[in-house]
Design a protein around this motif. Structure first.
Motif, mmCIF file in Angstrom:
data_model
loop_
_atom_site.group_PDB
_atom_site.id
_atom_site.type_symbol
_atom_site.label_atom_id
_atom_site.label_comp_id
_atom_site.label_asym_id
_atom_site.label_seq_id
_atom_site.Cartn_x
_atom_site.Cartn_y
_atom_site.Cartn_z
ATOM 1 N N SER A 131 34.137 36.890 39.327
ATOM 2 C CA SER A 131 32.947 36.518 40.082
ATOM 3 C C SER A 131 31.969 37.681 40.208
ATOM 4 N N ASN A 132 30.982 37.722 39.336
ATOM 5 C CA ASN A 132 29.894 38.685 39.393
ATOM 6 C C ASN A 132 30.396 40.123 39.589
ATOM 7 N N VAL A 133 31.370 40.521 38.802
ATOM 8 C CA VAL A 133 31.899 41.879 38.848
ATOM 9 C C VAL A 133 30.931 42.773 38.081
ATOM 10 N N CYS A 134 30.558 43.904 38.675
ATOM 11 C CA CYS A 134 29.534 44.774 38.095
ATOM 12 C C CYS A 134 30.047 46.200 37.947
ATOM 13 N N LYS A 135 29.503 46.882 36.931
ATOM 14 C CA LYS A 135 29.855 48.287 36.732
ATOM 15 C C LYS A 135 28.765 48.971 35.926
ATOM 16 N N ALA A 136 28.434 50.180 36.335
ATOM 17 C CA ALA A 136 27.566 51.071 35.575
ATOM 18 C C ALA A 136 28.308 52.389 35.459
ATOM 19 N N SER A 137 28.742 52.727 34.262
ATOM 20 C CA SER A 137 29.484 53.962 34.045
ATOM 21 C C SER A 137 29.583 54.220 32.558
ATOM 22 N N THR A 138 29.403 55.464 32.166
ATOM 23 C CA THR A 138 29.589 55.801 30.757
ATOM 24 C C THR A 138 31.047 56.103 30.459
ATOM 25 N N ASN A 139 31.903 56.033 31.491
ATOM 26 C CA ASN A 139 33.343 56.200 31.323
ATOM 27 C C ASN A 139 33.953 54.821 31.078
ATOM 28 N N PHE A 140 34.605 54.649 29.934
ATOM 29 C CA PHE A 140 35.153 53.354 29.509
ATOM 30 C C PHE A 140 36.241 52.839 30.444
ATOM 31 N N MET A 141 36.941 53.716 31.108
ATOM 32 C CA MET A 141 38.027 53.319 31.982
ATOM 33 C C MET A 141 37.640 53.585 33.428
ATOM 34 N N PRO A 142 38.111 52.873 34.407
ATOM 35 C CA PRO A 142 39.023 51.735 34.342
ATOM 36 C C PRO A 142 38.274 50.481 33.881
ATOM 37 N N PRO A 143 39.020 49.414 33.584
ATOM 38 C CA PRO A 143 38.372 48.176 33.133
ATOM 39 C C PRO A 143 37.442 47.596 34.191
ATOM 40 N N LEU A 144 36.451 46.899 33.742
ATOM 41 C CA LEU A 144 35.556 46.147 34.626
ATOM 42 C C LEU A 144 36.342 45.019 35.295
ATOM 43 N N SER A 145 37.180 44.334 34.496
ATOM 44 C CA SER A 145 38.027 43.272 35.037
ATOM 45 C C SER A 145 39.177 43.022 34.078
ATOM 46 N N THR A 146 40.314 42.709 34.632
ATOM 47 C CA THR A 146 41.458 42.284 33.841
ATOM 48 C C THR A 146 42.238 41.277 34.679
ATOM 49 N N GLY A 147 42.791 40.269 34.024
ATOM 50 C CA GLY A 147 43.535 39.281 34.789
ATOM 51 C C GLY A 147 44.110 38.186 33.921
ATOM 52 N N PHE A 148 44.723 37.216 34.589
ATOM 53 C CA PHE A 148 45.319 36.074 33.908
ATOM 54 C C PHE A 148 45.375 34.909 34.873
ATOM 55 N N GLN A 149 45.285 33.694 34.333
ATOM 56 C CA GLN A 149 45.349 32.499 35.169
ATOM 57 C C GLN A 149 45.421 31.271 34.262
ATOM 58 N N GLN A 150 46.019 30.215 34.751
ATOM 59 C CA GLN A 150 46.005 28.958 34.021
ATOM 60 C C GLN A 150 44.599 28.373 34.104
ATOM 61 N N VAL A 151 44.111 27.853 32.999
ATOM 62 C CA VAL A 151 42.751 27.308 32.930
ATOM 63 C C VAL A 151 42.698 26.003 33.718
ATOM 64 N N ALA A 152 41.814 25.967 34.711
ATOM 65 C CA ALA A 152 41.771 24.834 35.633
ATOM 66 C C ALA A 152 40.793 23.740 35.210
ATOM 67 N N GLY A 153 39.755 24.101 34.479
ATOM 68 C CA GLY A 153 38.723 23.111 34.171
ATOM 69 C C GLY A 153 38.310 23.134 32.710
#
Length: 126
Positions: free
Chosen positions: A42-64
């Motif tokens: 949900s609208n995860v934001c990042k401004a950084s020239t450093n590649f790490m940490p990830p902007l987002s990582t996750g897993f879930q069963q597809v609901a729709g």
């Protein structure tokens, strides 16, 4: 301001999805991953020239249905993307996975390293 919506139609409802998103950009890049039933990122934001940490990582069963990746960048008018869909077949050709790799450029240097998104979904769990 630049925005882009990318349709990820090959990801079926009920499959098991995993994602990783990394950004290495001076611009603040915001990402939403959603379908007709759920918002996974949900609208995860990042401004950084450093590649790490990830902007987002996750897993879930597809609901729709109608999986969408939405990207917005307030400080540029340029969004270029490379979208690479792929399927994961069994040796007999049955498709058991669907995935996407997305690369984004937010300027004109054409290095396409400002946002990297990897999304894969599998038909079965375990």
């Amino acid at each position: 301001m630049a925005t882009k919506a990318i349709s990820l139609q090959n990801i079926p409802q009920g499959w098991y999805m995993a994602w990783t998103m990394n950004s290495q950009a001076a611009n603040n890049i915001c990402v939403t991953l959603s379908d007709s039933a759920t918002t996974y990122v949900s609208n995860v934001c990042k401004a950084s020239t450093n590649f790490m940490p990830p902007l987002s990582t996750g897993f879930q069963q597809v609901a729709g249905t109608n999986m969408q990746l939405q990207i917005s960048i307030a400080t540029t008018d340029t969004i270029q993307t490379v979208l690479q869909p792929y399927s994961v077949p069994t040796p007999t050709g049955l498709i058991v996975g669907q995935g996407y790799t997305v690369l984004l450029e937010d300027s004109t240097d054409n290095d396409f390293n400002d946002l990297f998104v990897s999304i894969i979904a599998w038909k079965s769990q375990g």
